[in-house]
Write an enzyme that holds these catalytic residues in place. Structure first.
Site, PDB file in Angstrom:
ATOM      1  N   CYS A   2      44.375  43.355  34.248  1.00 33.63           N
ATOM      2  CA  CYS A   2      43.899  44.414  35.122  1.00 33.63           C
ATOM      3  C   CYS A   2      42.596  44.005  35.775  1.00 33.63           C
ATOM      4  O   CYS A   2      42.179  42.853  35.720  1.00 33.63           O
ATOM      5  CB  CYS A   2      43.694  45.704  34.324  1.00 33.63           C
ATOM      6  SG  CYS A   2      45.101  46.161  33.294  1.00 33.63           S
ATOM      7  N   GLY A  70      43.136  42.181  30.179  1.00 32.03           N
ATOM      8  CA  GLY A  70      43.674  41.092  29.378  1.00 32.03           C
ATOM      9  C   GLY A  70      44.749  41.533  28.414  1.00 32.03           C
ATOM     10  O   GLY A  70      45.409  42.553  28.622  1.00 32.03           O
TER      11      GLY A  70
END
Length: 613
Positions: A2, A70
């Site tokens: 993200c 992540g």
């Protein structure tokens, strides 16, 4: 995977929306932000695990708020432990596990995570931030701090919106040497990178920011592996197999990059054992010497994967070159970023997660420069005067590589030689190249207990892998909302590789020996009986032909005069030298071209942070 954002600066909603919109490609599935007192937390989500909206961020867990970029690969086993301790969960996401682990372990939570991550937790009770970046710097983290103002983001352009920033000339000089800006610097004076393997705290009550290292290679304390070569093969196979397996968990389609080289082939082979009908992807260039797709196809056929070959046409590659800056934010001069972008663009049509072979060269001595440095190391034990006489003899040769060797051995230190090899050794076009060579982790070269190969491996892991490879892959994949996972960068694999004797990795001229022997248990050795080839593109040819006008327009005398730290006349002569075919200056031209394009998009004032004697 993200994009995260946060700030204590009192921005209007319109500015926050602009900052999130700048990187919506990092997370197109959901975008939003929340205000809690003086704190703003924002997030762009690419949904990979637990696709339900309840896992959207900013995520609330009791009195904690978290934004996270992540994957935590061991979150399911960690969650089981936390449940046994009495913690309760309302989602199936790793985000919630991070928050619970922080409540239990506080700052030490990072040592319980196996993954790639950059996250920030805001404690509404203490009004403090805690955040961290993964051990090897796979995920980016940028921040700006001044007094009570603190701002962080996944990409630096987000921080630039709505504030005054200036260019750091010393950082730019380092860029011209290394091809990227080494941490903790960025191209801007006001923005920094959180270093890999570091965590931080920021106190909103006092404005105090502190960071600390929680992980390193611990080179001074590493004990060499005591087992036999066969035992090392068994232990390493177990580690890599597990690293692949835990990266195969996703609630979206998944594939593997398969270049046809040792590292990606090993990852693909192990993934194919656990993942039915795994999709593999490679890129094809039509230019002679740059196309390895035929080897990838043969390996895919042997592994029986669902293989996809993506052809790079010149028009598409040139278009990406002309718009390169919008993807990479900072000056970044690894030309393999272009094929990475192209491969990611087309891979995204099939999958959302892809495994890669990144990290194998650094840990297992795969780069051709390792072989070269291993040879010249003996020469650097001779006095400089002797080396200069040897160079006088070598440079008579018309061979381009011989001329490079002659230039190289005239450096006073082998550590200085390393930095210069990244760009072709000849840096007379910079006003002062020496100041750009002194970057963090140079102390590795002074170690008396490490071999030259150990020094190279450790230095590349701390610098090149972090600053170049990880930046290339993160920006290149996220530009098209694709998540890349690298099993060979599992910190357990990297740490184990550092303990192995050099001979297990490099023996009788054979590089990555132990990886190759493990791979040959899954695929015939003859499929890999060829010289190593990098993930590159034909810039040398393109600059003299299809992109000639583009280069000469963007790097004219008047354009070069806008670039700090270079000798304009020597730089222009170097460009013409390339165009005439006298010397291959593609690497240097690419650095100048990228920086010129980036500079035009900035409209900033350069502020010098050093003085030239």
């Amino acid at each position: 995977m993200c994009g995260i954002y946060g700030s204590t600066v009192k921005y209007e909603d319109e500015i926050i929306f602009q900052k999130l919109a700048r990187t919506n490609f990092r997370g197109p599935d959901y975008s939003g932000f929340e205000r809690t007192g003086p704190v703003i937390l924002g997030h762009n989500r690419l949904a990979i695990v637990d696709l339900d909206h309840r896992s959207n961020q900013p995520f609330n867990y009791h009195h904690l708020k978290i934004v996270f970029n992540g994957e935590i690969y061991n979150y399911r086993s960690l969650r089981i432990k936390l449940v046994a301790m009495g913690y309760r969960f309302t989602t199936d996401s790793d985000t919630e596990v991070i928050a619970a682990a922080f409540m239990e372990y506080r700052d030490n939570c990072v040592n319980h995570f196996n993954g790639m991550f950059a996250f920030v937790i805001y404690d509404t009770q203490t009004r403090q931030f805690f955040g961290a970046r993964d051990r090897l710097g796979k995920k980016p983290f940028y921040y700006a701090h001044s007094g009570y103002d603190f701002e962080f983001a996944s990409q630096p352009s987000q921080i630039c919106i709505g504030r005054d920033v200036t260019i750091d000339e010393l950082a730019i000089n380092e860029y011209f040497i290394w091809g990227y800006v080494p941490e903790p610097k960025t191209a801007w004076n006001e923005i920094k990178k959180l270093e890999a393997g570091h965590s931080f705290r920021f106190d909103c009550n006092t404005g105090n920011f502190t960071s600390k290292k929680y992980w390193d290679l611990d080179l001074g304390r590493i004990e060499l592996y005591k087992g036999s070569y066969a035992e090392a093969q068994t232990d390493l196979t177990r580690l890599i197999s597990n690293a692949v397996d835990i990266r195969l968990h996703a609630d979206v389609p998944l594939g593997v990059y398969l270049s046809g080289g040792i590292d990606s082939s090993l990852v693909a082979a192990l993934a194919a054992k656990s993942y039915k009908n795994v999709k593999t992807f490679c890129i094809k260039f039509n230019e002679k010497g740059f196309d390895e797709s035929v080897f990838a196809q043969k390996i895919a056929a042997h592994l029986q994967t669902d293989h996809h070959t993506i052809t790079c046409n010149k028009e598409e590659g040139i278009e990406l070159i002309e718009h390169f800056g919008q993807y990479y934010d900072e000056p970044f001069a690894d030309p393999s970023a272009i094929p990475t972008l192209l491969l990611s663009k087309h891979t995204k049509k099939h999958v959302t997660v892809v495994l890669s072979g990144d990290g194998g060269d650094e840990s297992f001595l795969g780069y051709s420069r390792y072989k070269w440095f291993n040879m010249v190391d003996q020469l650097f034990k001779c006095p400089l005067a002797v080396r200069k006489k040897i160079a006088d003899v070598i440079r008579i040769s018309p061979n381009y590589r011989h001329k490079l060797i002659a230039l190289g051995i005239c450096n006073s230190k082998i550590s200085s030689l390393y930095g210069l090899t990244l760009g072709g050794l000849e840096y007379s076009w910079l006003n002062n190249p020496n100041i750009g060579l002194q970057v963090p982790f140079m102390d590795i070269w002074s170690s008396k207990s490490m071999s030259i190969l150990q020094k190279l491996s450790a230095f590349d892991t701390k610098t090149y892998l972090n600053g170049d490879i990880n930046t290339k892959v993160d920006r290149g994949t996220m530009a098209f909302s694709l998540e890349a996972r690298a099993p060979l960068m599992d910190h357990r694999v990297v740490t184990f590789a550092q303990t192995l004797p050099d001979s297990y990795k490099f023996k009788s001229g054979v590089q990555k020996k132990i990886l190759k022997d493990i791979l040959y248990q899954h695929a015939p050795a003859q499929l890999f009986d060829r010289p190593k080839s990098g993930f590159s593109m034909p810039l040398n040819h393109w600059f003299k032909n299809e992109l000639r006008d583009h280069v000469m327009d963007h790097l004219s005398i008047s354009e070069l005069q806008n670039i700090p730290g270079i000798n304009v006349q020597k730089s222009y002569a170097m460009i013409n030298e390339h165009m005439s075919g006298k010397w291959n200056r593609a690497s240097q031209i690419w650095k100048l071209l990228v920086f010129s394009q980036w500079l035009k998009n900035q409209n900033l004032k350069a502020v010098s942070t050093y003085q030239v004697a």
